[in-house]
Design a protein around this motif. Structure first.
Motif, PDB file in Angstrom:
ATOM      1  N   PRO A 132       0.803  -1.223   0.000  1.00  0.00           N
ATOM      2  CA  PRO A 132       0.000   0.000   0.000  1.00  0.00           C
ATOM      3  C   PRO A 132       0.840   1.279   0.000  1.00  0.00           C
ATOM      4  CG  PRO A 132       0.037  -0.952   2.198  1.00  0.00           C
ATOM      5  CD  PRO A 132       0.722  -1.939   1.291  1.00  0.00           C
ATOM      6  N   LYS A 133       0.246   2.306  -0.599  1.00  0.00           N
ATOM      7  CA  LYS A 133       0.756   3.671  -0.440  1.00  0.00           C
ATOM      8  C   LYS A 133       0.148   4.270   0.832  1.00  0.00           C
ATOM      9  CE  LYS A 133       2.331   7.686  -2.317  1.00  0.00           C
ATOM     10  NZ  LYS A 133       1.999   8.218  -3.626  1.00  0.00           N
ATOM     11  N   ARG A 134      -1.091   3.843   1.117  1.00  0.00           N
ATOM     12  CA  ARG A 134      -1.779   4.301   2.331  1.00  0.00           C
ATOM     13  C   ARG A 134      -2.492   3.104   2.970  1.00  0.00           C
ATOM     14  NH1 ARG A 134      -3.103   7.450  -1.848  1.00  0.00           N
ATOM     15  NH2 ARG A 134      -2.005   9.440  -1.921  1.00  0.00           N
ATOM     16  N   ALA A 135      -2.459   3.067   4.302  1.00  0.00           N
ATOM     17  CA  ALA A 135      -3.203   2.018   5.017  1.00  0.00           C
ATOM     18  C   ALA A 135      -4.110   2.696   6.036  1.00  0.00           C
ATOM     19  CB  ALA A 135      -2.253   1.043   5.692  1.00  0.00           C
ATOM     20  N   TYR A 136      -5.295   2.132   6.207  1.00  0.00           N
ATOM     21  CA  TYR A 136      -6.375   2.789   6.941  1.00  0.00           C
ATOM     22  C   TYR A 136      -6.676   2.027   8.231  1.00  0.00           C
ATOM     23  CZ  TYR A 136      -6.648   5.438   2.723  1.00  0.00           C
ATOM     24  OH  TYR A 136      -6.298   6.260   1.679  1.00  0.00           O
ATOM     25  N   PHE A 137      -6.670   2.774   9.346  1.00  0.00           N
ATOM     26  CA  PHE A 137      -6.911   2.168  10.659  1.00  0.00           C
ATOM     27  C   PHE A 137      -7.915   3.013  11.427  1.00  0.00           C
ATOM     28  CE2 PHE A 137      -3.001   0.268   9.355  1.00  0.00           C
ATOM     29  CZ  PHE A 137      -3.016  -1.004   9.910  1.00  0.00           C
ATOM     30  N   GLY A 138      -8.730   2.360  12.247  1.00  0.00           N
ATOM     31  CA  GLY A 138      -9.759   3.053  13.020  1.00  0.00           C
ATOM     32  C   GLY A 138      -9.206   3.605  14.322  1.00  0.00           C
ATOM     33  N   GLN A 139      -9.690   4.794  14.658  1.00  0.00           N
ATOM     34  CA  GLN A 139      -9.307   5.430  15.920  1.00  0.00           C
ATOM     35  C   GLN A 139      -9.842   4.656  17.125  1.00  0.00           C
ATOM     36  OE1 GLN A 139      -9.431   9.772  15.123  1.00  0.00           O
ATOM     37  NE2 GLN A 139     -10.435   9.812  17.111  1.00  0.00           N
ATOM     38  N   LYS A 140     -10.847   3.830  16.869  1.00  0.00           N
ATOM     39  CA  LYS A 140     -11.419   3.046  17.963  1.00  0.00           C
ATOM     40  C   LYS A 140     -10.346   2.187  18.623  1.00  0.00           C
ATOM     41  CE  LYS A 140     -14.415  -0.660  19.054  1.00  0.00           C
ATOM     42  NZ  LYS A 140     -13.653  -1.874  18.739  1.00  0.00           N
ATOM     43  N   ASP A 141      -9.470   1.608  17.791  1.00  0.00           N
ATOM     44  CA  ASP A 141      -8.358   0.821  18.338  1.00  0.00           C
ATOM     45  C   ASP A 141      -7.142   1.737  18.419  1.00  0.00           C
ATOM     46  OD1 ASP A 141      -9.484  -2.073  18.369  1.00  0.00           O
ATOM     47  OD2 ASP A 141     -10.117  -1.221  16.465  1.00  0.00           O
ATOM     48  N   PHE A 142      -7.248   2.681  19.354  1.00  0.00           N
ATOM     49  CA  PHE A 142      -6.312   3.790  19.410  1.00  0.00           C
ATOM     50  C   PHE A 142      -4.870   3.344  19.642  1.00  0.00           C
ATOM     51  CE2 PHE A 142      -4.435   5.897  23.180  1.00  0.00           C
ATOM     52  CZ  PHE A 142      -3.748   6.901  22.517  1.00  0.00           C
ATOM     53  N   GLN A 143      -4.667   2.417  20.565  1.00  0.00           N
ATOM     54  CA  GLN A 143      -3.291   1.973  20.843  1.00  0.00           C
ATOM     55  C   GLN A 143      -2.711   1.224  19.642  1.00  0.00           C
ATOM     56  OE1 GLN A 143      -2.975  -0.549  24.267  1.00  0.00           O
ATOM     57  NE2 GLN A 143      -0.764  -0.230  24.488  1.00  0.00           N
ATOM     58  N   GLN A 144      -3.554   0.484  18.954  1.00  0.00           N
ATOM     59  CA  GLN A 144      -3.120  -0.204  17.735  1.00  0.00           C
ATOM     60  C   GLN A 144      -2.625   0.808  16.703  1.00  0.00           C
ATOM     61  OE1 GLN A 144      -5.204  -3.665  15.806  1.00  0.00           O
ATOM     62  NE2 GLN A 144      -6.144  -2.042  14.627  1.00  0.00           N
ATOM     63  N   LEU A 145      -3.375   1.885  16.565  1.00  0.00           N
ATOM     64  CA  LEU A 145      -3.005   2.946  15.629  1.00  0.00           C
ATOM     65  C   LEU A 145      -1.630   3.529  15.993  1.00  0.00           C
ATOM     66  CD1 LEU A 145      -3.944   4.923  13.398  1.00  0.00           C
ATOM     67  CD2 LEU A 145      -5.165   6.188  15.179  1.00  0.00           C
TER      68      LEU A 145
END
Ligand code: AMP
Length: 275
Positions: A132-145
């Motif tokens: 990927p050029k960009r990968a998308y993660f949810g703020q809900k799993d904040f520590q994961q982000l």
């Protein structure tokens, strides 16, 4: 999948990648829609990653409605679904693991030893496969982000991590594949988690900046709720994950609770809606 991704990149096309464990809901949809807007190609992975589940956690009973997920993703216009078998990701000869370091020793990492090692290991492999050029993660799993961003920095991975705000039910409950397991009584109590976080965020807006006092606001509201067992309530700096002396705009108030046997997490960013 990797060959296809490499070919797309060679042709000059940006790839947006959305890693998921499937059982898709409107939160996942938001990530996919954002990826769709910002990239020529979109890949979504559906992989229930055994390495990020503890021995007593819900790996075996995690929902896997693959056909419904596929239909959903086709309607969202994704270019490819990556749905590997476990031994495609972890063949018998697989040996290396990513050590996530100290940021994985608090909050979720403290309650779920080994969880982030499993997450970062699979994420690194998925990035190699999906290019990927960009990968998308949810703020809900904040520590994961936070940890995935650290992985990208530490290993100089050539991609950008895009954070997507938490998508909620009308009553405020953060969408989660695990919500389906809540009993009707638990489902009624569950929105209290976000209400408690919002109440504390409101107290911050009106001048309360003592981290312990803000945590106390959440605890007090949740402790009264039937069936709720608090795992942690923590006011932390959004990059160090340590408790600051004073809460500031951008500090994160994070909660994990058990409602019956279901573990739910949520968080709010003080003074803002996004990271
Ligand atoms: P999961 O399938 O639970 O591993 O989640 C896959 C991705 O979707 C992760 O980046 C999650 O943070 C994100 N995600 C899960 N729930 C939500 C939600 N309610 N709002 C926004 N993103 C979410």
């Amino acid at each position: 999948m990797q060959e296809q991704a490499v070919a797309w990149r060679k042709a000059g096309e940006d790839i947006g990648f959305v890693p998921t464990m499937g059982a898709l809901h409107a939160g996942h949809d938001r990530l996919v829609a954002r990826a769709r807007r910002e990239n020529q190609r979109v890949i979504v992975s559906l992989f229930v990653n055994p390495a990020q589940f503890g021995p007593t956690e819900d790996f075996a009973r995690y929902p896997r409605p693959f056909d419904a997920d596929r239909v959903r993703l086709e309607a969202l216009g994704v270019d490819a679904i990556f749905h590997p078998a476990v031994d495609q990701i972890y063949p018998p000869a697989f040996k290396t693991r990513v050590d996530p370091g100290p940021l994985a020793e608090v909050l979720e990492g403290k309650s779920r030893p080994g969880h982030f090692k499993g997450v970062l290991t699979v994420v690194l492999k998925l990035f190699q496969i999906g290019q990927p050029k960009r990968a998308y993660f949810g703020q809900k799993d904040f520590q994961q982000l936070v940890l995935v961003r650290q992985l990208v920095r530490d290993f100089a991975l050539p991609l950008r991590i895009v954070a997507v705000p938490t998508v909620r039910e009308a009553d405020g409950l953060a969408m989660s594949s695990r919500n389906a397991y809540l009993s009707p009584a638990e489902r009624e109590v569950a929105p209290g988690i976000y209400r408690a976080l919002k109440t504390a965020a409101g107290r911050f807006e009106t001048g309360l900046t003592d981290p312990a006092a803000l945590e106390e606001v959440v605890r007090d509201l949740l402790e009264g709720a039937p069936g709720v067992a608090i795992d942690y309530v923590a006011l932390v700096d959004e990059t160090t994950l340590r408790r600051p002396v004073r809460a500031v705009a951008g500090s994160v108030l994070a909660v994990a609770v058990k409602l019956g046997s279901i573990r739910l997490i949520d968080n709010v960013v003080l003074g803002a809606e996004r990271l």
